[in-house]
Write a protein that holds these residues in place. Structure first.
Motif, mmCIF file in Angstrom:
data_model
loop_
_atom_site.group_PDB
_atom_site.id
_atom_site.type_symbol
_atom_site.label_atom_id
_atom_site.label_comp_id
_atom_site.label_asym_id
_atom_site.label_seq_id
_atom_site.Cartn_x
_atom_site.Cartn_y
_atom_site.Cartn_z
ATOM 1 N N THR A 356 1.054 -1.161 -0.096
ATOM 2 C CA THR A 356 0.118 0.451 0.031
ATOM 3 C C THR A 356 1.011 1.084 -0.231
ATOM 4 O OG1 THR A 356 -1.499 -1.211 1.273
ATOM 5 C CG2 THR A 356 -1.573 1.463 0.903
ATOM 6 N N VAL A 375 -2.649 8.524 -12.717
ATOM 7 C CA VAL A 375 -2.170 6.856 -12.144
ATOM 8 C C VAL A 375 -2.378 6.708 -13.422
ATOM 9 C CG1 VAL A 375 -2.814 5.394 -10.840
ATOM 10 C CG2 VAL A 375 -3.682 7.791 -10.257
ATOM 11 N N ASN A 377 -0.470 2.578 -15.489
ATOM 12 C CA ASN A 377 0.612 1.523 -15.235
ATOM 13 C C ASN A 377 0.615 1.516 -15.735
ATOM 14 O OD1 ASN A 377 -2.361 0.203 -15.797
ATOM 15 N ND2 ASN A 377 -2.676 0.136 -14.150
ATOM 16 N N ARG A 388 -4.720 1.283 -16.375
ATOM 17 C CA ARG A 388 -5.355 2.707 -16.498
ATOM 18 C C ARG A 388 -3.941 3.781 -16.529
ATOM 19 N NH1 ARG A 388 -5.004 2.834 -9.923
ATOM 20 N NH2 ARG A 388 -5.746 4.940 -9.968
ATOM 21 N N GLU A 392 -6.898 10.841 -11.058
ATOM 22 C CA GLU A 392 -8.283 10.410 -10.092
ATOM 23 C C GLU A 392 -8.148 11.269 -9.065
ATOM 24 O OE1 GLU A 392 -9.333 7.061 -10.040
ATOM 25 O OE2 GLU A 392 -8.010 6.060 -12.109
ATOM 26 N N ARG A 401 -3.298 10.668 -2.441
ATOM 27 C CA ARG A 401 -3.488 9.255 -2.685
ATOM 28 C C ARG A 401 -2.833 7.802 -2.290
ATOM 29 N NH1 ARG A 401 -7.983 8.778 -6.073
ATOM 30 N NH2 ARG A 401 -7.478 6.216 -7.219
ATOM 31 N N ARG A 402 -3.912 6.811 -2.308
ATOM 32 C CA ARG A 402 -3.837 5.844 -1.662
ATOM 33 C C ARG A 402 -3.768 5.235 -2.839
ATOM 34 N NH1 ARG A 402 -6.390 4.609 2.360
ATOM 35 N NH2 ARG A 402 -8.835 3.454 0.967
ATOM 36 N N GLU A 403 -3.002 3.881 -2.666
ATOM 37 C CA GLU A 403 -2.773 2.752 -4.383
ATOM 38 C C GLU A 403 -2.326 1.711 -3.528
ATOM 39 O OE1 GLU A 403 -3.541 3.338 -7.227
ATOM 40 O OE2 GLU A 403 -4.545 5.534 -7.300
ATOM 41 N N GLU A 404 -2.861 0.741 -4.887
ATOM 42 C CA GLU A 404 -2.126 -0.812 -4.307
ATOM 43 C C GLU A 404 -1.349 -1.137 -5.467
ATOM 44 O OE1 GLU A 404 -2.475 -1.808 -1.165
ATOM 45 O OE2 GLU A 404 -4.489 -0.021 -0.622
ATOM 46 N N THR A 405 -0.320 -1.790 -4.625
ATOM 47 C CA THR A 405 0.186 -2.318 -6.357
ATOM 48 C C THR A 405 -0.741 -4.235 -6.571
ATOM 49 O OG1 THR A 405 1.827 -3.657 -4.764
ATOM 50 C CG2 THR A 405 2.604 -1.376 -4.863
ATOM 51 N N HIS A 411 5.263 1.382 -12.754
ATOM 52 C CA HIS A 411 3.850 2.696 -13.166
ATOM 53 C C HIS A 411 4.745 3.889 -12.459
ATOM 54 C CE1 HIS A 411 2.142 -1.485 -13.445
ATOM 55 N NE2 HIS A 411 2.236 -1.678 -12.528
ATOM 56 N N VAL A 413 2.745 7.768 -10.837
ATOM 57 C CA VAL A 413 1.514 8.883 -10.784
ATOM 58 C C VAL A 413 2.649 9.908 -10.997
ATOM 59 C CG1 VAL A 413 0.728 7.202 -8.911
ATOM 60 C CG2 VAL A 413 2.175 9.067 -8.262
#
Length: 435
Positions: A356, A375, A377, A388, A392, A401-405, A411, A413
């Motif tokens: 995360t 975002v 990838n 994507r 966002e 911003r929180r992102e999950e791998t 990738h 941002v």
């Protein structure tokens, strides 16, 4: 990205030397012993103790051949608020002058100043009211105002403890920044005012020293935007006395130029990267030399980045760029599947799936600005499932911003701030690599 060891080295350099600390200790102890033992003043002096940055351990070493090391000594007296502040000061001055070693002595607004070689002692007499509250007097207006120096010490210690011991080092760096950048005819916030501003705008815990400095600079630049837009001096709450504005002695121009300088340096970091040469321009020549800018990459890494930036599913922004150069930076922390939390470097070592990531943008204030995160990838796995490349909204607080791998590949941002149909802030891409 500047090596954390360089910031540690910088902190060590701006700390007072052992000889300075030892001499400061000798000077204030001799003075306090003299006042307590004085035949004329001993009965008046109820207690003495230290205050200010020296007592809080947030002071920085003096510059050679310029600044002196300031030591604040509090003297609690048996006087009351019915006595004249000026007379209380004169009485203290007479007691200090009893010793021949105190030659350069003068009455100041709230204290007696003593200059001794590379040290300046501020000796502050306080009085009590009938409820036992402490007051500091002013010879200029003959008024007594409530104070609580011991509570400031307690507060500073608690803030530092809650921030894992990183608050006081951060204060020292920002005090040095102030010293290096404050114009001669302007009064940037300093002392307890600056310390409280930093405490009110601390970055998230667990960041590197460098990221802490960038984030607190950005937080300070944003925090007072509304008041400054209305040409008002911000209200900085005294941690020891409710309702007391620590910024009351400053004018609008002091804060406006303070924030302008923060924004200038945030833009410089965004434009030039965070190499040692950039930090030397911001923090002065005491910052270590060497170390490349974070924008410097190997040819192979640069080639991979260019490929990632050219993928067809990456959408255009759709807003004209008002800012020609990047004027925001991104910092990121990752929580690994193991639970370990670490700071992420731009295009750094690969991280596993199931991590995360918390992205934060560091930039100057934009009233009514809307943050957009792009975002994007890449890689075969992501292209088959979720290509994507769009924009966002923040999903943590107002800007983060929180992102999950979930997919192997490179990738990235990028952050944009939109206001009235224009892009007024933007960052360089922040790359991650997923195993």
């Amino acid at each position: 990205m500047t090596n954390s060891a360089d910031f540690e080295s910088f902190l060590k350099d701006i700390n007072p030397s052992k000889s300075t600390i030892d001499e400061a200790s000798r000077l204030h102890r001799n003075l306090r012993d003299h006042l307590k033992a004085s035949e004329t003043y001993g009965a008046i002096c109820k207690d003495t103790y230290l205050s200010g940055s020296y007592a809080k351990q947030t002071f920085i070493r003096p510059k050679k051949d310029s600044d002196s090391c300031d030591i604040d000594v509090i003297v609690e007296t048996n006087h009351s608020i019915n006595d004249s502040p000026f007379c209380v000061l004169l009485e203290l001055e007479d007691a200090i002058r009893e010793r021949e070693c105190y030659k350069n002595v003068r009455v100041q607004t709230h204290s007696i100043g003593i200059d001794m070689a590379n040290f300046h002692l501020d000796v502050v007499p306080l009085v009590n009211d009938e409820d036992g509250l402490l007051y500091i007097g002013s010879k200029d207006d003959s008024e007594w105002r409530q104070t609580n120096p011991k509570e400031h010490l307690t507060w500073s210690t608690e803030v530092n403890k809650e921030f894992n011991g990183d608050y006081k080092p951060l204060v020292k760096i920002m005090k040095w920044w102030r010293r290096e950048n404050c114009p001669s005819l302007v009064k940037f916030p300093k002392g307890i005012t600056l310390e409280k501003m930093i405490a009110d705008n601390l970055p998230e815990a667990g960041l590197s020293i460098e990221d802490c400095v960038m984030q607190v600079m950005a937080n300070l630049a944003v925090a007072y935007a509304d008041e400054l837009d209305s040409y008002q001096v911000p209200f900085i709450e005294d941690p020891a006395i409710e309702g007391n504005n620590l910024a009351g002695k400053y004018c609008y121009n002091d804060f406006a130029q303070f924030v302008d300088k923060l924004n200038e340096h945030l833009s410089h970091l965004a434009d030039e990267g965070t190499g040692n040469s950039v930090w030397k321009q911001i923090l002065g020549n005491n910052f270590p030399s060497g170390g490349p800018s974070c924008g410097t990459t190997s040819s192979a890494k640069s080639k991979n980045q260019q490929y990632a930036l050219s993928v067809q599913h990456r959408q255009p922004l759709g807003f004209p760029m008002q800012a020609r150069k990047p004027n925001a930076t991104i910092t990121a922390t990752v929580k690994l599947p193991s639970g370990e939390i670490r700071v992420l470097e731009n295009d750094g070592a690969p991280i596993p799936k199931g991590s995360t990531i918390m992205y934060r943008v560091n930039c100057g204030p934009v009233k009514d600005g809307k943050v957009k995160w792009q975002v994007t990838n890449t890689g075969d796995e992501a292209m088959k499932v979720c290509p994507r490349g769009g924009f966002e909204l923040p999903n943590i607080e107002k800007t983060s911003r929180r992102e999950e791998t979930a997919y192997t590949g490179k990738h990235y941002v990028q952050c944009f701030v939109i206001r009235r149909g224009y892009c007024v802030r933007w960052s360089n891409p922040f790359f991650i690599n997923v195993e």
